[in-house]
Design an enzyme around this catalytic site. Sequence first.
Site, PDB file in Angstrom:
ATOM      1  N   LYS A 130      -6.457   8.902  18.447  1.00  0.00           N
ATOM      2  CA  LYS A 130      -6.372   9.536  17.132  1.00  0.00           C
ATOM      3  C   LYS A 130      -7.773   9.782  16.554  1.00  0.00           C
ATOM      4  O   LYS A 130      -7.999  10.769  15.848  1.00  0.00           O
ATOM      5  CB  LYS A 130      -5.526   8.701  16.164  1.00  0.00           C
ATOM      6  CG  LYS A 130      -5.160   9.544  14.937  1.00  0.00           C
ATOM      7  CD  LYS A 130      -4.058   8.988  14.080  1.00  0.00           C
ATOM      8  CE  LYS A 130      -3.764   9.987  12.956  1.00  0.00           C
ATOM      9  NZ  LYS A 130      -3.042   9.374  11.836  1.00  0.00           N
TER      10      LYS A 130
ATOM     11  N   ALA B 284       0.929   7.783  -0.260  1.00  0.00           N
ATOM     12  CA  ALA B 284       1.769   8.861   0.266  1.00  0.00           C
ATOM     13  C   ALA B 284       2.467   8.426   1.550  1.00  0.00           C
ATOM     14  O   ALA B 284       3.698   8.559   1.681  1.00  0.00           O
ATOM     15  CB  ALA B 284       0.914  10.099   0.519  1.00  0.00           C
TER      16      ALA B 284
ATOM     17  N   GLY C 120       0.851  -1.193   0.000  1.00  0.00           N
ATOM     18  CA  GLY C 120       0.000   0.000   0.000  1.00  0.00           C
ATOM     19  C   GLY C 120       0.876   1.229   0.000  1.00  0.00           C
ATOM     20  O   GLY C 120       0.896   1.997   0.962  1.00  0.00           O
TER      21      GLY C 120
END
Lengths: 319, 319
Positions: free
Chosen positions: B183, B11, B8
Amino acid sequence: MKDIAVIGAGAVGSFYGARIARAGYRVRFLMRRDYEAVKRNGLKIESIWGDFHLKAEVCQTPQEIGPADLVICSLKTTSLEDARPLLAPVVGPRTKILALMNGLGVEERLAQWFDPRQILGGLAFTCINRLEPGHIRHLDYGHVLISHMLADMTATEQVADVFRKGGIQAATTNSLKAARWQKLCWNIPYNTLSITAGGVTTDQIMNDPGLLRMVELLMAEVMTAAAADGAPLPDDLPARMMGNTRKMKPYKTSMTIDYQARLPLELEYILGEPIRRADAGGVPVPYMKAQYWLAAFLDKLNRGLTPAPNDPACCAGAA
Amino acid sequence: MKDIAVIGAGAVGSFYGARIARAGYRVRFLMRRDYEAVKRNGLKIESIWGDFHLKAEVCQTPQEIGPADLVICSLKTTSLEDARPLLAPVVGPRTKILALMNGLGVEERLAQWFDPRQILGGLAFTCINRLEPGHIRHLDYGHVLISHMLADMTATEQVADVFRKGGIQAATTNSLKAARWQKLCWNIPYNTLSITAGGVTTDQIMNDPGLLRMVELLMAEVMTAAAADGAPLPDDLPARMMGNTRKMKPYKTSMTIDYQARLPLELEYILGEPIRRADAGGVPVPYMKAQYWLAAFLDKLNRGLTPAPNDPACCAGAA
């Protein structure tokens, strides 16, 4: 009642005013934007009840009209704050004022300017468009519900009769508050979801399981908020409203029409005031609040009142 | 740990993989869309920590890579269901799998396919873009938090050391669940509001009183849901996160980036699973649910999975 003034002659005011004028009442329409067109061409009504044309009597100022027997105020609630100087010249000591508008708190606002004994509220259950100046299309339904702010049933029936003479089915009730909450049970979910879910129509809302769940939860909040506000609604109302909406043709809500025209949304009277009453009654209405904050922001964004998203640094990992 | 596989390589995966490769590890990147470009030109990293170029070792299939010491899985959670055949060839009996992904429930899903003793979770606190194939821009932050699914701190430190060798600040914790919820306390409000409030940036959310109130309420729901899920968070977390967000440059969230690229949104792991855990814990999370249903619908609309609003009969009076 002979002299009628229509203040706020958009789609709804023009349609009902024209039906009433055709029945023999003297109806004068206050028009601003559409004055020239209607002065020249009259009102062209395309309606499922039969098309007709009315050589409408239009005025540019309320002073030209002067005190009427009945004032049909069909302004958008977003214009209500500016309505006082439009209404004052047509309201005499015996004038009845019918607020044929959506939302909660409209009559209370009018009662800060005029005698509450003169104030009635009306709900229009209808689908009407203004196609161009003076050209109105009536697509579906059309009945109204009339009620007096202080439950004066004589005045209520008197005003309802004007509509009935115009061939309009007009029911009456002694509980204006319950009537307004009842209509909100539809307007709150469908109008506001049509904005927050991206301009969707009633059928799209009904066909999406998540949005349908939001309809159910918003209606449940309206039921408890109405009860806390002293206007308990029939238990089967949400189920009936959802059933009727399923059977309706796909509709674009009035709020989406306003949104697409970049007009201000009627959020304060449709959501803001109901939320304030729920808060006052200690009833939690989180779904209504989420809808309010999101739709209010989208409204501002839509009308350029808050800067449009620029293209800043992106955040693929999410800080 | 010498052999690293990045599965994967968007970015986030490309950036961290490249930093680690530069430190001397053998890092192989599984690439599909970007394979040819990166094979030819390598990875060009523009970073606030210093620009560099990496002649990256890219593979088109996980079989070419074979079992690695560490697999950095930085897929979008929307691809997780298809991840098993991508991961299986690179996972041997001693391989550690680091899920460097957002949301809740990722490791639990991986543990249905692989030994939980091999599974770690990682959180990347960073702002990284992929500008074009092989061209990554690292804009801000960059630290990671690493944790092992079964709190194996030896494995946790071992994996964190790989990042540290790459010059990346890597903290560790023995509570993966608390780290993930923590998060989410940022991702749930900012990512989902950026969708339901029309593509807005973090600063626009902070500057609108209604949206800011929704941030507060969503964070409060995350706090109670996390506690009910056995991962109580520090009381001052919401205030700290809002304070930090106020100080941040305006950011476009990762969910808005996906939305604008018409990619599926990471709603299931960011909102769906947290909602299911709140439901299981008997904690009401109406704001999270409203955000979920609205964003899920907007996602479908955006990707053409539900018909776009047509232009049906309008409804000025609202039926």
